[in-house]
Write an enzyme that holds these catalytic residues in place. Structure first.
Site, mmCIF file in Angstrom:
data_model
loop_
_atom_site.group_PDB
_atom_site.id
_atom_site.type_symbol
_atom_site.label_atom_id
_atom_site.label_comp_id
_atom_site.label_asym_id
_atom_site.label_seq_id
_atom_site.Cartn_x
_atom_site.Cartn_y
_atom_site.Cartn_z
ATOM 1 N N ARG A 50 0.812 -1.218 0.000
ATOM 2 C CA ARG A 50 0.000 0.000 0.000
ATOM 3 C C ARG A 50 0.849 1.275 0.000
ATOM 4 O O ARG A 50 0.603 2.200 -0.772
ATOM 5 C CB ARG A 50 -0.936 -0.011 1.214
ATOM 6 C CG ARG A 50 -1.898 1.159 1.231
ATOM 7 C CD ARG A 50 -3.037 0.943 2.200
ATOM 8 N NE ARG A 50 -2.543 0.697 3.554
ATOM 9 C CZ ARG A 50 -3.342 0.505 4.604
ATOM 10 N NH1 ARG A 50 -4.649 0.495 4.431
ATOM 11 N NH2 ARG A 50 -2.832 0.300 5.804
ATOM 12 N N ASP A 71 8.736 -6.375 -6.911
ATOM 13 C CA ASP A 71 7.991 -7.108 -5.889
ATOM 14 C C ASP A 71 7.491 -8.404 -6.513
ATOM 15 O O ASP A 71 6.496 -8.403 -7.231
ATOM 16 C CB ASP A 71 6.817 -6.284 -5.366
ATOM 17 C CG ASP A 71 6.209 -6.900 -4.107
ATOM 18 O OD1 ASP A 71 6.197 -8.140 -3.995
ATOM 19 O OD2 ASP A 71 5.746 -6.134 -3.238
ATOM 20 N N ASP A 157 14.350 6.851 8.071
ATOM 21 C CA ASP A 157 13.362 7.154 9.105
ATOM 22 C C ASP A 157 13.296 6.028 10.139
ATOM 23 O O ASP A 157 12.613 6.169 11.147
ATOM 24 C CB ASP A 157 11.981 7.355 8.463
ATOM 25 C CG ASP A 157 10.917 7.744 9.476
ATOM 26 O OD1 ASP A 157 11.140 8.721 10.217
ATOM 27 O OD2 ASP A 157 9.874 7.064 9.536
ATOM 28 N N GLU A 162 16.011 1.063 17.913
ATOM 29 C CA GLU A 162 15.446 2.386 18.108
ATOM 30 C C GLU A 162 15.226 2.680 19.584
ATOM 31 O O GLU A 162 14.687 1.829 20.304
ATOM 32 C CB GLU A 162 14.121 2.506 17.342
ATOM 33 C CG GLU A 162 14.326 2.378 15.835
ATOM 34 C CD GLU A 162 13.056 2.635 15.027
ATOM 35 O OE1 GLU A 162 11.971 2.815 15.627
ATOM 36 O OE2 GLU A 162 13.154 2.668 13.796
ATOM 37 N N HIS A 181 11.571 7.844 13.109
ATOM 38 C CA HIS A 181 10.463 6.929 12.826
ATOM 39 C C HIS A 181 9.122 7.675 12.896
ATOM 40 O O HIS A 181 8.205 7.302 13.623
ATOM 41 C CB HIS A 181 10.472 5.756 13.818
ATOM 42 C CG HIS A 181 9.770 4.540 13.285
ATOM 43 N ND1 HIS A 181 10.091 3.268 13.675
ATOM 44 C CD2 HIS A 181 8.749 4.396 12.394
ATOM 45 C CE1 HIS A 181 9.312 2.396 13.057
ATOM 46 N NE2 HIS A 181 8.487 3.065 12.267
#
Length: 207
Positions: A50, A71, A157, A162, A181
């Protein structure tokens, strides 16, 4: 998808460097900076779910970019509906793309997908953008590719750990643009997520 486009533009237009130059009184930076347009460039979308599809729509409709998707799990009809070319050879695609954008889940197959060998296949001066999973990219290899100017820049990002530790290799290279993020952390996205979660809870309670 919007954040992906933001990162592409920030790298191509040297937004962070330009802001710093003006604040430092270096107005002549406009004569020294290397700025590029996205229009007409080739965007490789690696993973055509998406977010990859929305990114492709913005790139095609807003910037007239040529979009090529890699893909193996997406049907030809989906790509045809989006007006996007299919790549069956990742190595060949990396060699022709001006911008490579990652939109993949992290699996044993995709971990360190962008390793030293694949980064070396990228077109000289290309950009790499990652808003999906940090571990898709070999951090040390990316630092080397950008520091040696093999790649013009990269934007991350997401990180394998993290928040990233204070000695993370990305901090050594100015042309790697970082964000904490936040691609999906817009006010609108958080509101949609809350509403969707509540609706799903009600669905369960109602059987």
């Amino acid at each position: 998808a919007e954040h992906t486009i933001l990162q592409m533009l920030a790298l191509a237009k040297r937004v962070r460097e330009a802001d710093a130059a003006v604040r430092a009184g270096d107005y002549d930076y406009r004569y020294r900076g290397e700025f590029h347009e996205l229009s007409g460039k080739t965007l490789a979308v690696i993973g055509f779910g998406r977010t990859g599809r929305y990114t492709a729509r913005i790139a095609k409709g807003g910037f007239a970019m040529r979009v090529v998707a890699y893909d193996p799990y997406v049907e030809d009809a989906v790509l045809a509906d989006e007006g996007v070319e299919r790549a069956t050879d990742l190595a060949a695609l990396l060699g022709e793309a001006d911008v490579v954008s990652l939109h993949l889940q992290l699996t044993p197959e995709t971990r360190a997908l962008m390793n030293r060998e694949r980064l070396a296949l990228m077109k000289p001066g290309a950009l790499l953008v990652n808003t999906s999973r940090g571990a898709l990219v070999d951090a040390e290899a990316l630092v080397e590719a950008v520091a040696t100017e093999r790649l013009a820049g990269a934007a991350m990002d997401v990180f394998e750990k993290e928040p990233p530790p204070s000695d993370h290799p990305f901090f050594k290279v100015e042309r790697i643009l970082l964000s904490p993020h936040i691609a999906g952390a817009t006010r609108e996205c958080l509101e949609r997520t809350a509403a969707q979660t509540a609706a799903q809870g009600l669905d369960v309670l109602e059987g």
